[in-house]
Design a protein around this motif. Structure first.
Motif, PDB file in Angstrom:
ATOM      1  N   ALA A 176      39.960 -15.895  20.558  1.00 19.43           N
ATOM      2  CA  ALA A 176      40.829 -14.738  20.291  1.00 19.43           C
ATOM      3  C   ALA A 176      40.216 -13.767  19.310  1.00 19.43           C
ATOM      4  CB  ALA A 176      42.175 -15.228  19.751  1.00 19.43           C
ATOM      5  N   ALA A 177      39.217 -14.215  18.574  1.00 20.78           N
ATOM      6  CA  ALA A 177      38.615 -13.373  17.536  1.00 20.78           C
ATOM      7  C   ALA A 177      37.473 -12.523  18.051  1.00 20.78           C
ATOM      8  CB  ALA A 177      38.123 -14.251  16.385  1.00 20.78           C
ATOM      9  N   ARG A 178      36.980 -12.768  19.271  1.00 17.76           N
ATOM     10  CA  ARG A 178      35.842 -12.008  19.778  1.00 17.76           C
ATOM     11  C   ARG A 178      35.954 -11.846  21.282  1.00 17.76           C
ATOM     12  NH1 ARG A 178      31.794 -15.690  21.720  1.00 17.76           N
ATOM     13  NH2 ARG A 178      32.375 -17.863  21.382  1.00 17.76           N
ATOM     14  N   GLY A 179      35.109 -10.974  21.820  1.00 17.03           N
ATOM     15  CA  GLY A 179      35.053 -10.770  23.257  1.00 17.03           C
ATOM     16  C   GLY A 179      36.394 -10.413  23.857  1.00 17.03           C
ATOM     17  N   ARG A 180      36.771 -11.122  24.924  1.00 11.01           N
ATOM     18  CA  ARG A 180      38.025 -10.853  25.613  1.00 11.01           C
ATOM     19  C   ARG A 180      39.211 -11.094  24.702  1.00 11.01           C
ATOM     20  NH1 ARG A 180      39.868  -7.510  29.035  1.00 11.01           N
ATOM     21  NH2 ARG A 180      41.854  -7.569  27.950  1.00 11.01           N
TER      22      ARG A 180
ATOM     23  N   ARG B   5      43.782  -8.981  21.662  1.00  6.06           N
ATOM     24  CA  ARG B   5      44.412  -8.709  20.371  1.00  6.06           C
ATOM     25  C   ARG B   5      44.662  -7.212  20.197  1.00  6.06           C
ATOM     26  NH1 ARG B   5      41.724  -8.762  14.972  1.00  6.06           N
ATOM     27  NH2 ARG B   5      39.920  -9.657  16.017  1.00  6.06           N
ATOM     28  N   LEU B   6      43.680  -6.386  20.627  1.00  3.26           N
ATOM     29  CA  LEU B   6      43.851  -4.945  20.562  1.00  3.26           C
ATOM     30  C   LEU B   6      45.019  -4.491  21.438  1.00  3.26           C
ATOM     31  CD1 LEU B   6      42.936  -2.062  19.854  1.00  3.26           C
ATOM     32  CD2 LEU B   6      41.248  -2.224  21.696  1.00  3.26           C
ATOM     33  N   GLU B   7      45.056  -4.987  22.664  1.00  4.20           N
ATOM     34  CA  GLU B   7      46.136  -4.586  23.566  1.00  4.20           C
ATOM     35  C   GLU B   7      47.493  -5.018  23.046  1.00  4.20           C
ATOM     36  OE1 GLU B   7      44.910  -6.214  27.272  1.00  4.20           O
ATOM     37  OE2 GLU B   7      43.412  -4.647  27.660  1.00  4.20           O
TER      38      GLU B   7
ATOM     39  N   ALA C 172      33.026  -2.704  17.554  1.00  5.49           N
ATOM     40  CA  ALA C 172      32.838  -1.406  18.205  1.00  5.49           C
ATOM     41  C   ALA C 172      32.316  -1.592  19.622  1.00  5.49           C
ATOM     42  CB  ALA C 172      31.871  -0.560  17.384  1.00  5.49           C
ATOM     43  N   THR C 173      31.336  -2.481  19.786  1.00  7.52           N
ATOM     44  CA  THR C 173      30.770  -2.734  21.110  1.00  7.52           C
ATOM     45  C   THR C 173      31.822  -3.299  22.055  1.00  7.52           C
ATOM     46  OG1 THR C 173      28.556  -3.084  20.208  1.00  7.52           O
ATOM     47  CG2 THR C 173      29.020  -4.045  22.357  1.00  7.52           C
ATOM     48  N   ALA C 174      32.592  -4.269  21.564  1.00  8.73           N
ATOM     49  CA  ALA C 174      33.611  -4.891  22.414  1.00  8.73           C
ATOM     50  C   ALA C 174      34.665  -3.882  22.843  1.00  8.73           C
ATOM     51  CB  ALA C 174      34.256  -6.063  21.681  1.00  8.73           C
ATOM     52  N   VAL C 175      35.109  -3.027  21.922  1.00  4.01           N
ATOM     53  CA  VAL C 175      36.132  -2.037  22.257  1.00  4.01           C
ATOM     54  C   VAL C 175      35.578  -1.016  23.245  1.00  4.01           C
ATOM     55  CG1 VAL C 175      37.583  -0.185  21.344  1.00  4.01           C
ATOM     56  CG2 VAL C 175      37.381  -2.351  20.099  1.00  4.01           C
TER      57      VAL C 175
ATOM     58  N   ARG D  38      33.163  -1.327  25.408  1.00  2.00           N
ATOM     59  CA  ARG D  38      32.940  -1.905  26.735  1.00  2.00           C
ATOM     60  C   ARG D  38      34.231  -2.315  27.420  1.00  2.00           C
ATOM     61  NH1 ARG D  38      27.464  -5.438  25.257  1.00  2.00           N
ATOM     62  NH2 ARG D  38      26.147  -3.608  24.853  1.00  2.00           N
ATOM     63  N   SER D  39      35.321  -2.376  26.660  1.00  3.61           N
ATOM     64  CA  SER D  39      36.604  -2.738  27.266  1.00  3.61           C
ATOM     65  C   SER D  39      37.265  -1.564  27.971  1.00  3.61           C
ATOM     66  CB  SER D  39      37.554  -3.284  26.188  1.00  3.61           C
ATOM     67  OG  SER D  39      38.036  -2.240  25.352  1.00  3.61           O
TER      68      SER D  39
END
Length: 889
Positions: free
Chosen positions: A278-282, A287-289, A361-364, A366-367
């Motif tokens: 839950a802390a990284r990647g998907r 968590r952002l959504e 920043a990268t994860a957001v 690319r999402s």
């Protein structure tokens, strides 16, 4: 082990960083102790390994004792030229009033100022190397104002290429500057020129091992420091197993443990893997959504903008009001996704945001769904443009937009390319124009875009220029004048790409299409210019006759005619025709004894080689005052315009060679070494290296520094195969002289005889430019005196044909060396008379010493010794003192 206080999760990466922190403390202490020399530390490690936290600790250690400026690269903004260096210097730039900035930067203000955004760019394309040099000089001056100074550059692998070029050059000059530079980067995340600059930084840095993941013991210490001493060993061990000891992941996982109020005991350890996901990647995206649609839209907008995120721009991009955007920023901050950007005191931009970590920043970014991300970049370009930041600022977003037959986008990218070229960022200009081609441009604009692309890459990639300009010439739409210019630029790129025959063919084909007039004559001039620098042309006498016929009726009424007159003068000079006629042709190419408007050193219509030919023709015609004035003007023009590449290198080289001809050998030595230093920055093995190295070797041999001459020859591979372009002075003559001086006599004679053969093929030669005859005759004198006499006699005929005091005096000096008794003395006397009248002090000094030895005149030897000392001709000084006897030693 480095300790941290309980609850200080943000300091987690400082566990097991004792060696790195010790190096930092030592560097800061040395800096604050008044050490004159600066230093460089480069920390390398994978994503999340703690580089950013380490730089934060550097700031904490230094900011109470030093001025600290910092900047960070960004994955989505690597295409923005000078972005990181602007961030870095922003505190200093905003503190300076415009007049102060101009005073501090001095002559570099107009060169470096546009790249930093504090001055308007000029109309001319800026030279990237000159801009880099200007930035180095400007920051050195600022550093002396702010010392002791610490510069921090995070995520250097994502810094723009232009910043890395400056940073590598700046780091090479820290030996006398009170500055500590600390750089953090990932390995292997950069390519091309950026990777080369990063490698330079690594080589200059104090050796530091790559940052490693935390050990189980350090992870346990971190866990207990964050969650409390009651965290048990199995739980701590599982934290390490789940994160692999990655500090960033460990911090995020422990934050999730705190948020979930999970007890740090063995029974809870099984839940750590789910929390880590839950802390990284998907999991991070989920968590952002979970924060809601508006927060997600605002985070996406922030990711599109990159670093130094303006709340207003992000709000406009997300389509929301300012107050709504602020609420989203607060929610995202609480969720450890965004944070307020760290600011140096006095730095502008308060209220700007940045992502807590580059991985977030990268994860957001690319999402964001692909189609939406592309659309948002398009909107971002419009928002940035509307905000008044300009086409160049918007271009990085337009680079991400799909082609859609949009003429407006083509014009925006052309405008952006022009802005990039004006500040010295040709690679950024190339990217914009290549993107414009994909749109594609309207038919009537297509050829112009290709032409502009060719012009943009001329300084950095001749091969790329060739491709684009060839295309431009096959596409309908170039106006007549622009088409001729494209052909001339294409031919220049072909020459610099070692395709001289193709360069001539391209020019000839275009000239055949045109009616007589200035445009056609310009192409004819370019034809003869390229043939004139070709060392191995098949019909040199025929070319000379055709050129003489073309130049004969010309009066110099326009620059095309003036160019032909210069080329005719150069050709006549190399073939040893009458020097008075050479000088008269040169004079006719001038307007009131000055270069004509449009024919200056930094004018782009004519290649700089043309004016070099003019200066060289004056040089070998014994008009050294004219030559020195021209090359001094060249150097000043290039320095004023910020042209620090090959143009400036050659101006130093030929200016230095004029000093060599004057007999100011020490000054010539210095100038020619500077020319080679400048040329080395452009590349290696280029024609300019051959010329500068040849001139320096000739100068060192005149000084009597044979070992140094041999070292230069070895360093610059001054040996066959010789380049296809002509090198001055003649390479075979100077290499033959060097080989004989180092005892390789047979090889030297072979080189001199090759020079003799090439002179015969040209139908004559300048005995000063190609001085093979004197060395060959002296070397053959013992074993083959008859052949030596023939060579010397022919050289005298050729010298008298050319008619300068230097040429005749040197020919007489050679003839005297082959004679004995009074015949030798008489010839030496004549040689001295001619060389005293010439502007060449070293040759005069040598003739004086030899005349004194032959005539046994201590007075003449002493006069020669005095001259030799003033020239810096150490070998000749030694010879003269030996001839005078022990009392002069």
């Amino acid at each position: 082990m480095t300790e941290v206080r309980p609850g200080a999760a943000a300091s987690a990466p400082l566990w097991e960083r004792d060696a790195e922190l010790a190096a930092v403390r030592e560097a800061v202490d040395a800096l604050c102790a008044g050490s004159a020399a600066g230093s460089l530390l480069v920390f390398t490690g994978e994503a999340g390994i703690g580089k950013t936290a380490l730089l934060a600790q550097v700031r904490a250690l230094a900011e109470s004792r030093c001025t600290v400026w910092s900047a960070r690269g960004g994955e989505t903004i690597t295409s923005v030229p000078f972005n990181v260096v602007r961030q870095l210097l922003q505190p200093a730039l905003v503190a300076l009033m415009p007049d102060e900035a101009r005073e501090y930067f001095g002559d570099w203000y107009d060169i470096a100022g546009p790249a930093l955004g504090i001055a308007e760019p000029g109309a001319r394309q800026a030279d990237p190397q000159g801009v880099c040099d200007g930035l180095v000089a400007a920051v050195r001056r600022l550093a002396r104002r702010e010392w002791p100074l610490v510069l921090l550059v995070d995520d250097a692998h994502w810094a723009d290429q232009e910043t890395l070029h400056w940073l590598a050059a700046f780091a090479e000059r820290l030996d006398d500057l009170p500055v500590l530079v600390v750089v953090a980067r990932r390995p292997g995340d950069a390519g091309g020129e950026s990777a080369r600059h990063l490698d330079t930084l690594g080589a200059l840095s104090r050796p530091m091992p790559s940052l490693r993941a935390l050990t189980p013991d350090a992870t346990a210490g971190l866990t207990r420091a964050t969650l409390g001493a009651h965290a048990d060993a199995p739980f701590c061990r599982e934290v390490w197993a789940v994160t692999g000891g990655n500090p960033y992941e460990s911090v995020e996982l422990l934050a999730k443990v705190q948020d979930s109020e999970l007890e740090p005991v063995e029974d809870s350890a099984a839940e750590l893997r789910a929390l880590n996901r839950a802390a990284r990647g998907r999991g991070l995206v989920d968590r952002l959504e979970g924060l809601g649609v508006d927060a997600t839209k605002f985070a996406w907008a922030a990711a599109i903008l990159g670093t130094q995120i303006s709340v207003d721009l992000a709000a406009e991009l997300a389509g929301m009001q300012r107050d709504e955007a602020e609420r989203c920023a607060v929610r995202l901050s609480a969720a450890r996704i965004l944070t307020e950007a760290e600011r140096t005191p006095g730095q502008v931009g308060e209220g700007e945001l940045e992502f807590v970590h580059p991985l977030i920043a990268t994860a957001v970014y690319r999402s964001i769904p692909d189609a939406l991300r592309t659309a948002m970049h398009g909107v971002a370009a419009a928002v940035v443009t509307a905000s008044g930041l300009g086409a160049a600022a918007a271009s990085r977003h337009l680079l991400e937009v799909h082609p859609d037959d949009d003429p407006e986008l083509v014009e925006q990218m052309r405008e952006a390319a022009g802005e990039h070229l004006a500040v010295g960022a040709p690679d950024a200009a190339r990217r914009c124009l290549e993107r414009a081609l994909l749109e594609p441009p309207l038919p009537e604009v297509h050829a112009r875009v290709l032409y502009e692309l060719g012009c943009a890459t001329l300084l950095t990639s001749p091969a790329t220029t060739i491709g684009y300009l060839r295309q431009a010439l096959t596409v309908h739409g170039l106006e007549a004048e622009l088409r001729v210019d494209a052909v001339c630029r294409l031919s220049s790129a072909l020459v610099h790409n070692d395709q001289l025959e193709e360069a001539v063919a391209v020019v000839d084909a275009e000239a055949d299409r045109l009616e007589p007039g200035p445009a056609r004559m310009r192409l004819q001039a370019v034809h003869y210019m390229w043939e004139g620098i070709h060392a191995g042309e098949e019909d040199a006498p025929g070319r000379s006759r055709r050129l003489a016929q073309l130049a004969k009726p010309l009066t110099g009424r326009d620059n095309s005619e003036r160019a032909v007159l210069i080329l005719r003068a150069f050709d006549a000079m190399t073939r040893g025709e009458n020097a008075e006629e050479v000088a008269e042709l040169c004079d006719r190419s001038l307007v009131n004894s000055r270069l004509a408007p449009g024919l200056g050193w930094t004018d782009t219509e004519w290649s700089f080689e043309l004016l070099m030919m003019l200066g060289i023709s004056y040089t070998y015609a014994d008009r050294l005052d004219r030559a020195e004035s021209l090359f001094t003007e060249a150097r000043r023009s290039y320095e004023s315009a910020g042209w620090s590449g090959g143009h400036l290198a050659l101006s130093h080289a030929f200016g230095g060679y004029v000093l060599r001809r004057r007999g100011r050998l020490k000054e010539a030595d210095e100038s020619l070494r500077e020319a080679l230093r400048l040329a080395d920055r452009v590349g290696r093995g280029l024609p300019m290296h051959w010329s500068a190295a040849c001139m320096l070797i000739d100068t060192l041999l005149a000084r009597g520094h044979v070992g140094e001459a041999e070292e230069i020859a070895e360093r610059y591979s001054f040996e066959p195969p010789h380049p296809s372009t002509i090198v001055l002075p003649d390479t075979h003559s100077i290499r033959g002289r060097l080989l004989i001086a180092t005892g390789r006599v047979e090889e030297g004679v072979n080189e001199l005889e090759t020079a003799e053969k090439m002179s015969e093929d040209r139908g004559g030669h300048n005995t000063v430019m190609a001085p093979w005859a004197g060395d060959l005759a002296r070397t053959l004198a013992v074993e083959d005196p008859r052949r030596a006499a023939e060579v010397a006699a022919d050289a005298r005929v050729q010298a008298e044909r050319f008619g300068t005091d230097t040429a005749i005096g040197e020919a007489l000096r050679c003839a005297a060396a082959l004679e004995t008794g009074q015949r030798s003395v008489a010839l030496y006397s004549q040689a001295v008379t001619y060389l005293e009248a010439s502007p060449c002090a070293y040759e005069h000094a040598a003739a004086r010493v030899e005349y004194g030895i032959a005539s046994r005149s201590r007075t003449e030897i002493t006069r020669g010794l005095t001259l030799a000392q003033s020239c810096g001709a150490d070998g000749l000084v030694t010879r003269a003192r030996a001839a005078l006897g022990p009392e002069t030693q």
